[in-house]
Design a protein around this motif. Structure first.
Motif, mmCIF file in Angstrom:
data_model
loop_
_atom_site.group_PDB
_atom_site.id
_atom_site.type_symbol
_atom_site.label_atom_id
_atom_site.label_comp_id
_atom_site.label_asym_id
_atom_site.label_seq_id
_atom_site.Cartn_x
_atom_site.Cartn_y
_atom_site.Cartn_z
ATOM 1 N N HIS A 199 1.035 6.949 9.988
ATOM 2 C CA HIS A 199 1.105 6.114 8.646
ATOM 3 C C HIS A 199 2.213 6.814 7.942
ATOM 4 O O HIS A 199 2.378 7.948 7.923
ATOM 5 C CB HIS A 199 -0.158 6.146 7.938
ATOM 6 N N GLU A 207 0.918 -1.151 -0.115
ATOM 7 C CA GLU A 207 -0.090 -0.214 0.011
ATOM 8 C C GLU A 207 0.868 1.200 0.020
ATOM 9 O O GLU A 207 2.060 1.179 0.467
ATOM 10 C CB GLU A 207 -1.069 -0.033 1.232
ATOM 11 N N GLN A 208 0.205 2.156 -0.628
ATOM 12 C CA GLN A 208 0.931 3.652 -0.536
ATOM 13 C C GLN A 208 1.612 3.809 0.744
ATOM 14 O O GLN A 208 0.827 3.703 1.802
ATOM 15 C CB GLN A 208 0.072 4.646 -0.972
ATOM 16 N N ARG A 261 -8.261 9.437 0.535
ATOM 17 C CA ARG A 261 -7.294 10.462 0.066
ATOM 18 C C ARG A 261 -7.679 11.932 0.095
ATOM 19 O O ARG A 261 -6.765 12.669 -0.201
ATOM 20 C CB ARG A 261 -7.138 9.859 -1.271
ATOM 21 N N HIS A 282 -6.581 2.275 1.356
ATOM 22 C CA HIS A 282 -5.393 3.136 0.713
ATOM 23 C C HIS A 282 -5.694 2.739 -1.049
ATOM 24 O O HIS A 282 -4.608 3.428 -1.769
ATOM 25 C CB HIS A 282 -4.181 2.603 0.924
ATOM 26 N N THR A 324 -1.452 0.347 -4.769
ATOM 27 C CA THR A 324 -2.064 -0.198 -3.541
ATOM 28 C C THR A 324 -2.644 -1.409 -3.988
ATOM 29 O O THR A 324 -3.677 -1.276 -5.121
ATOM 30 C CB THR A 324 -3.059 0.525 -2.720
ATOM 31 N N GLY A 339 -0.883 10.904 1.265
ATOM 32 C CA GLY A 339 -0.845 9.547 1.864
ATOM 33 C C GLY A 339 -0.281 9.544 3.318
ATOM 34 O O GLY A 339 -0.536 8.375 4.024
#
Lengths: 250, 250, 250, 250, 250, 250
Positions: C167, C29-30, C206, C71, C77, C212
């Protein structure tokens, strides 16, 4: 005896006397301009409690949400897909069968549940046989629709004639008025009520039944009628339950 | 405002004011020798109704049965499998989202539900995006555990100290006594209560926790405590709900 | 000892000494403008190998793709739906349980996996009980999040303070830099980083977290920090693993 | 270019040049007395990386576990059920298709994956059409089995003749020796090796193939052979990939 | 007009005239000592063809296997689980709806299919609405049970009285004798035939109905009766079909 | 011996001699301008009956609908999704295995079924092992494609050369003409027929193969050719079947 108001040792004791259980199942769906969204669950629950009292049977928590996809174009309706409801019923019965219950008596308040319930019973018998749960061949399920009791049906006909209709009926509304006398709703009902269209998808349903009623005049309902329906249904279903679990009926 | 006691036109009206809804979710599982099998559903339901009253929010019927597979070696427990519960939650939210609801506030009475609920939310956001329901990106779900409210936690610690335990706790039993003062159960409780074992499968659970309690002494519960917990939980969760739907909190 | 670099007779021999196994699980994932898409899988894998070495435990191949639906509005992702991941985990454990493994220690690199993993464990215990696999009641699963190790958490706080975020954190980026020192990415990072928004669906995510990152400044990461995190996590999780399988810990 | 070692902005940039991606898929299954359990995943991964380098293609993380149910009577084997693998592949492609990828080139190391992969492709095309993802009709998937490359096949025949067999083959073992020269295993191999039995269930498989080999003599493998196989497979599959994405091949 | 004996351009032409289709559905299940295992499929198919001829309707291939789990303790029975049959019906209708068909008339030969078919219709309407297939709200499904036609029922009563029974009936056996006059079976039938037991699981069914019949005497069947039943069913169902698709009936 | 034309006692008797069964599987899909939509099912059924007669094997009802999603952009095509077909095959084999059948020989008329059938066999072996059906390790499934018989292939090449093509082929059309000589269709066929495009989704398929044919000239078919193909296929598959069930072949 309500399962949710019992302790597990009380359930253990109960199972030494009886392996039957009553499971009320209703629906959460539009019931026309004055019918409660919880009508089918309320009716199933109150009548199931009555049957439980009169037969000393265990009564499980109510399945409040059933199969009502055709009502989902009206706000407030919640429905399981049939494939979901089958798994829910299978999970209920599997857990209770592992506890030792063998006879599952579903008191049902919604016609739309019947087909999926029957499918679920078949799926479940097969599932339990594969699990090799001891005594799985004694597992028995039955759906008992309070609104299809002969005595209930006759009273509805007598009181309302053609205005009973088939959804948002005065008989079911009456039972909810008996159960919740403070929640009686009123509204101007169009005297022309749609009827006779078969049931397909949700958009199609609302197009044909614009206020949600199917041929019914729920304004005829009274709490007193509700009590009469309640008494009749409890009596008739109590006999059905006792017969189902193999006890002599009165 | 209870969904099941409303009519669909009333829901339509409500949606013009608010698109939030409270969904109580509990469990039907053993709660030790004197705790009710319905403890988690009862607590969630009574507190949800309180929150609904204090915030004018719509409250849906209670999900009585949750994820309690680890309790299924005790009779009377009913559990959905996580895969079933995910589909049930997805069906609830999908139907209500089509009605126009956007904010789903689950008031939860059972720790064992949390993981599956969160998984269900993710599954559902993705599902709704694929359906291209208009405004799907505004759909928001939150799980609010009444027993993890800071004020509730503090009172439990103050009243019961270590005897609060983590299952069949005096605090949750107290709430059920407040809700059902006629259903207070008593039994001789072993003063030695198991605690500290992690939770794995059902057989393993019962082996380690033979009477179903996890480190708790539910005999300490009183209905008066129950009212205190109820008041604290309603107050704290009402604020959480208002914040969730974007209204200023008091 | 890596399962993928072993032969089946070697596994057979191992099982005579231990029935524990470590399963690394990450995500694809990003991770913001400079974090690798494989960050969570890389961290879980490298730490799991370290734990395997220090405890002589078997380590399975890494589950590279986890639950990262929120994500998926960022390119690159890949996520399983929770319902899929539950079946994947169930399949892994079922196969390994038939081999004789009983203790499944998931070293996890992604917070978004936790809920679904726990749901999967419940689903699997129940599934195995139904299969009547001998000794199924000894099957135990645990999720161990390297980033929630006390020592890791303290170091991150000490090194980065509030810029650790939640994150695309500098701590996880540091571990990937330690593992892949040739793949250190740089980019101009907006000093204003979004934080504090709850996680709902992918589009919503988003919108609130445009690059991100969630409150983090991954530019603070260094490979040297990464080694420190690695050492702490391996030490702490090695103790956890040994405790889990019932061996004395140092 | 490895997806897991890229950032999301790098993926965004890549997508402006190409919408193709390589997905290595292997298996985690017994490979006889000296073959690594990860053989199929290792071969697929190393060759996919080579193809990625020679064609500048994006390469996703490896699907380490595939469809190997028939090997599950040997310890250490992990398999997805076909129904699970279909959902996994569908989830991978759906996520990447939403990112903008259109051409999915699966480099496969395990014959047992082929049928399920093809079924998964069909399931996925249909799924994406129903989602109305823009440009869904351009989505294309292909499975490319490195061991079925003409040049690979010819070299295997030349080097090993009949002793190539069909599982735990010297050619695949050679590639793992090339990739992991420190993990070359040895054991006394029965010169009489079973062959010719069709594949049914797991118990049946082990009964007919007691040491896991199918007609092969993996002792013939050398790391040098491995490099040769690697070179041939990378060259041939690079051409296949370029042709698949519509670029001229050399 | 049989779909399987048409070309796709012929279907395209047909769709310009009509969007209705007849789908015969039967079962492959024991029908007592002299009834054919394919009885329900044969009856549905032959009658559906007759209706197709008399109404110029398209008739699809027969669903030979339905929901007959309760018969699976007798050798030769094949059944889908309800959850499988729901998906099958959903797939049929989804494909045909994409072709342009809107009215699905299931001519059914087996009582055990009814519940699952109705559940499947609900599941499918909802599925199609989510797919946003243009005109999905016009999709309509109906199940028509040939054996419940009023004229059929009356003739059966007249010819056989109580010996018609409810499974392996002389009326359905007669229709198979009319369809396959060379396959008339005979056997000594116990004049005492079980009847009146509700249907639960497969083992329970066989215990109560040891030769598979439910209250019937299929020895009374003749091919001539079969033709009579066929004629009546075709006539009555042809009218039902025309009404269903909105054409005037004779 | 056709299962549908047998009684359950006849099946019981058969099982004392043999536990093998032939299951024809076809498809309901477009076959170009003059090929019947039921071509694949018709071919499989007629050849399966021939094999059943020549080997005294039991033949089940035909699976008329298979995996043909890529043909669904042409009207009249019906397809199961692979995930549905897997469950259908699993249900067939599970029921028949409980009856005592052990060898399942699928005579297949459609290339698109092969992958899903093989996946289904793997899923089913695993499922049956979990059910602990006695003797489950003897269960064997095989797919036999009539159109891939060596003798059939050679005759097609001899008669039609390159004009055999790969879908809507003259050889399969010829078999349907032999089976249904009254249903021979004609139309002007474009002499330029598309060929060589790989198969992806349904929209893509129709774009590349506008009249549904893949490189074939079905106008070359004759009923006499059909009989030749039939004779060759029956002979070759009869030998295959006898070998499969362990009887000496001629």
């Amino acid at each position: 005896m309500l399962l949710q108001l019992s302790t597990w040792p009380e359930v253990e004791t109960y199972l030494q006397e009886s392996t039957g259980i009553i499971i009320p199942i209703g629906s959460t769906e539009q019931h026309g301009p004055i019918g409660l969204i919880g009508t089918d669950a309320i009716c199933a629950e109150v009548i199931a409690k009555g049957v439980g009292e009169s037969t000393s049977a265990m009564v499980s928590p109510t399945l409040n949400v059933g199969m009502a996809l055709h009502h989902t174009a009206f706000p407030g309706t919640i429905s399981l897909r049939p494939s979901t409801l089958i798994q829910v019923v299978l999970d209920y019965i599997t857990c209770l069968a592992k506890s030792g219950f063998t006879h599952f008596f579903f008191i049902n308040g919604h016609g739309g549940n019947i087909a999926t319930l029957k499918a679920a019973f078949s799926e479940t018998y097969n599932h339990l046989a594969h699990l090799n749960i001891p005594g799985h061949e004694e597992i028995k399920c039955q759906v008992a629709n309070w609104f299809m009791c002969r005595s209930v049906y006759q009273l509805a006909k007598e009181l309302y004639g053609n205005q009973e209709g088939s959804h948002a009926t005065p008989s079911e509304v009456a039972v909810t008025q008996f159960a919740y006398p403070n929640m009686i709703k009123t509204a101007a009902l169009n005297p022309e009520v749609a009827s006779g269209f078969p049931i397909y998808g949700a958009v199609n349903f609302r197009r044909h039944y614009p206020d949600g009623r199917m041929g019914s005049n729920p304004a005829l309902a009274t709490p007193e009628h509700g009590q009469q329906f309640y008494d009749l249904a409890v009596k008739e279903l109590s006999n059905s339950y006792l017969e189902f679990i193999g006890k002599k009926q009165e």
